[in-house]
Scaffold this motif. Structure first.
Motif, PDB file in Angstrom:
ATOM      1  N   TYR A  10       0.856  -1.182   0.000  1.00  0.00           N
ATOM      2  CA  TYR A  10       0.000   0.000   0.000  1.00  0.00           C
ATOM      3  C   TYR A  10       0.894   1.235   0.000  1.00  0.00           C
ATOM      4  O   TYR A  10       1.908   1.264   0.693  1.00  0.00           O
ATOM      5  CB  TYR A  10      -0.913   0.027   1.231  1.00  0.00           C
ATOM      6  CG  TYR A  10      -1.837  -1.146   1.316  1.00  0.00           C
ATOM      7  CD1 TYR A  10      -1.485  -2.284   2.051  1.00  0.00           C
ATOM      8  CD2 TYR A  10      -3.065  -1.133   0.663  1.00  0.00           C
ATOM      9  CE1 TYR A  10      -2.339  -3.372   2.121  1.00  0.00           C
ATOM     10  CE2 TYR A  10      -3.923  -2.221   0.729  1.00  0.00           C
ATOM     11  CZ  TYR A  10      -3.548  -3.331   1.463  1.00  0.00           C
ATOM     12  OH  TYR A  10      -4.396  -4.402   1.524  1.00  0.00           O
ATOM     13  N   THR A  86      -4.311   7.002  -8.836  1.00  0.00           N
ATOM     14  CA  THR A  86      -4.872   6.076  -7.852  1.00  0.00           C
ATOM     15  C   THR A  86      -5.359   4.826  -8.559  1.00  0.00           C
ATOM     16  O   THR A  86      -6.252   4.888  -9.409  1.00  0.00           O
ATOM     17  CB  THR A  86      -6.032   6.736  -7.094  1.00  0.00           C
ATOM     18  OG1 THR A  86      -5.525   7.835  -6.329  1.00  0.00           O
ATOM     19  CG2 THR A  86      -6.713   5.749  -6.170  1.00  0.00           C
ATOM     20  N   PHE A  88      -4.577   0.096  -8.726  1.00  0.00           N
ATOM     21  CA  PHE A  88      -3.867  -1.117  -8.305  1.00  0.00           C
ATOM     22  C   PHE A  88      -2.872  -1.449  -9.411  1.00  0.00           C
ATOM     23  O   PHE A  88      -3.249  -1.533 -10.578  1.00  0.00           O
ATOM     24  CB  PHE A  88      -4.877  -2.245  -8.108  1.00  0.00           C
ATOM     25  CG  PHE A  88      -4.304  -3.504  -7.535  1.00  0.00           C
ATOM     26  CD1 PHE A  88      -4.415  -4.701  -8.216  1.00  0.00           C
ATOM     27  CD2 PHE A  88      -3.671  -3.502  -6.300  1.00  0.00           C
ATOM     28  CE1 PHE A  88      -3.907  -5.881  -7.682  1.00  0.00           C
ATOM     29  CE2 PHE A  88      -3.153  -4.668  -5.756  1.00  0.00           C
ATOM     30  CZ  PHE A  88      -3.270  -5.853  -6.454  1.00  0.00           C
ATOM     31  N   ARG A 109      -1.165  -1.138  -4.152  1.00  0.00           N
ATOM     32  CA  ARG A 109      -2.323  -0.234  -4.262  1.00  0.00           C
ATOM     33  C   ARG A 109      -1.845   1.175  -3.942  1.00  0.00           C
ATOM     34  O   ARG A 109      -1.426   1.453  -2.817  1.00  0.00           O
ATOM     35  CB  ARG A 109      -3.437  -0.652  -3.321  1.00  0.00           C
ATOM     36  CG  ARG A 109      -4.697   0.211  -3.517  1.00  0.00           C
ATOM     37  CD  ARG A 109      -5.920  -0.418  -2.890  1.00  0.00           C
ATOM     38  NE  ARG A 109      -6.258  -1.720  -3.421  1.00  0.00           N
ATOM     39  CZ  ARG A 109      -6.912  -1.920  -4.555  1.00  0.00           C
ATOM     40  NH1 ARG A 109      -7.293  -0.881  -5.298  1.00  0.00           N
ATOM     41  NH2 ARG A 109      -7.201  -3.145  -4.944  1.00  0.00           N
ATOM     42  N   THR A 111      -2.618   5.162  -3.624  1.00  0.00           N
ATOM     43  CA  THR A 111      -3.692   6.132  -3.388  1.00  0.00           C
ATOM     44  C   THR A 111      -3.086   7.525  -3.315  1.00  0.00           C
ATOM     45  O   THR A 111      -2.146   7.746  -2.555  1.00  0.00           O
ATOM     46  CB  THR A 111      -4.427   5.828  -2.076  1.00  0.00           C
ATOM     47  OG1 THR A 111      -4.941   4.497  -2.122  1.00  0.00           O
ATOM     48  CG2 THR A 111      -5.576   6.809  -1.869  1.00  0.00           C
TER      49      THR A 111
ATOM     50  N   LYS B  41      -5.443 -10.273  -5.090  1.00  0.00           N
ATOM     51  CA  LYS B  41      -4.243  -9.588  -5.556  1.00  0.00           C
ATOM     52  C   LYS B  41      -3.723 -10.191  -6.850  1.00  0.00           C
ATOM     53  O   LYS B  41      -4.109  -9.793  -7.924  1.00  0.00           O
ATOM     54  CB  LYS B  41      -3.200  -9.607  -4.447  1.00  0.00           C
ATOM     55  CG  LYS B  41      -3.652  -8.816  -3.230  1.00  0.00           C
ATOM     56  CD  LYS B  41      -2.628  -8.799  -2.137  1.00  0.00           C
ATOM     57  CE  LYS B  41      -3.147  -7.958  -0.972  1.00  0.00           C
ATOM     58  NZ  LYS B  41      -2.189  -7.950   0.160  1.00  0.00           N
TER      59      LYS B  41
END
Lengths: 113, 112
Positions: A10, A86, A88, A109, A111, B41
């Motif tokens: 993340y 933003t 994945f 991910r 953001t 994922k």
């Protein structure tokens, strides 16, 4: 065990900042790929590299940059020029031309806050 | 322009139902078609299809390719909640220096 490691899992970034996503593989694969995944959009190709010190743009390369200085590593930099970063991000690798498919990492991910 | 189209884009079923996911393609130099399952994922490999009419099977999942009509289907029988995932279809071009062409995926939700 052989595989692909993406880090971090993340990542938060402020608008206007560049950020680099790491992708490392120990599969001795020649080719590596970066994909972006948004809900309902599937996987869209950003960049790929089939040999060290060489890479090609994919369908959505604008605002991104890559390097391939080592066979094992293919980092992706998301620059401030990317208007909607933003998402994945998935890294993959393959032996040869990828005729037998890819091995994927677990993704990062990103953001933008 | 090469493209891969999956349908439906999303699907909600009850446990025990049978589902069929579709993948059609228009690719200049076709080599093979791949199916992947993505739960959270990393997509994981399910099947590779190269020849028409030969069914690949793994447990409750099966897939077949029709190279004349340019499509493939993925069947899941007796669905379970663990089948909930995004199913991705990709075509492997028979051309050096290219990458897999992915469809947008089908999001399958199996309710108990």
């Amino acid at each position: 065990d052989g595989g692909i490691t993406q880090s971090p899992k993340y990542l938060f970034r402020k608008e206007g900042q560049n950020v680099t996503l790491s992708c490392e593989q120990n599969l001795n694969h020649d080719a590596m790929y970066w994909y972006r995944q948004d809900p309902g959009q599937g996987l869209r190709l950003i960049y790929y590299s089939q040999i060290v010190n060489d890479f090609q743009k994919g369908d959505i390369a604008e605002g991104y940059s890559v390097s391939r200085e080592k066979k094992e590593s293919f980092p992706l930099t998301v620059t401030s020029a990317q208007k909607n970063p933003t998402a994945f991000y998935l890294c993959a690798s393959s032996s040869g031309q990828g005729f037998y498919g890819y091995t994927f990492g677990s993704g990062t991910r990103l953001t933008v806050v | 322009e090469d493209k891969v189209v999956q349908s439906p884009l999303s699907l909600v079923v009850h446990e025990g139902d049978t589902v069929t996911l579709n993948c059609s393609y228009e690719v200049t130099n076709f080599r093979s078609l791949l199916w992947y399952k993505q739960e959270k994922k990393a997509p994981t490999f399910l099947f590779m299809l190269t020849s028409s009419g030969i069914e690949k099977k793994s447990g409750r999942l099966s897939s077949i390719l029709d190279k004349k009509e340019l499509f493939s289907i993925l069947n899941i029988t007796a669905t379970q909640t663990g089948d909930s995932a995004i199913y991705l279809c990709a075509v492997v071009p028979n051309q050096a220096g290219t990458a897999l062409i992915f469809g947008k995926g089908t999001t399958l939700s199996v309710s108990s």
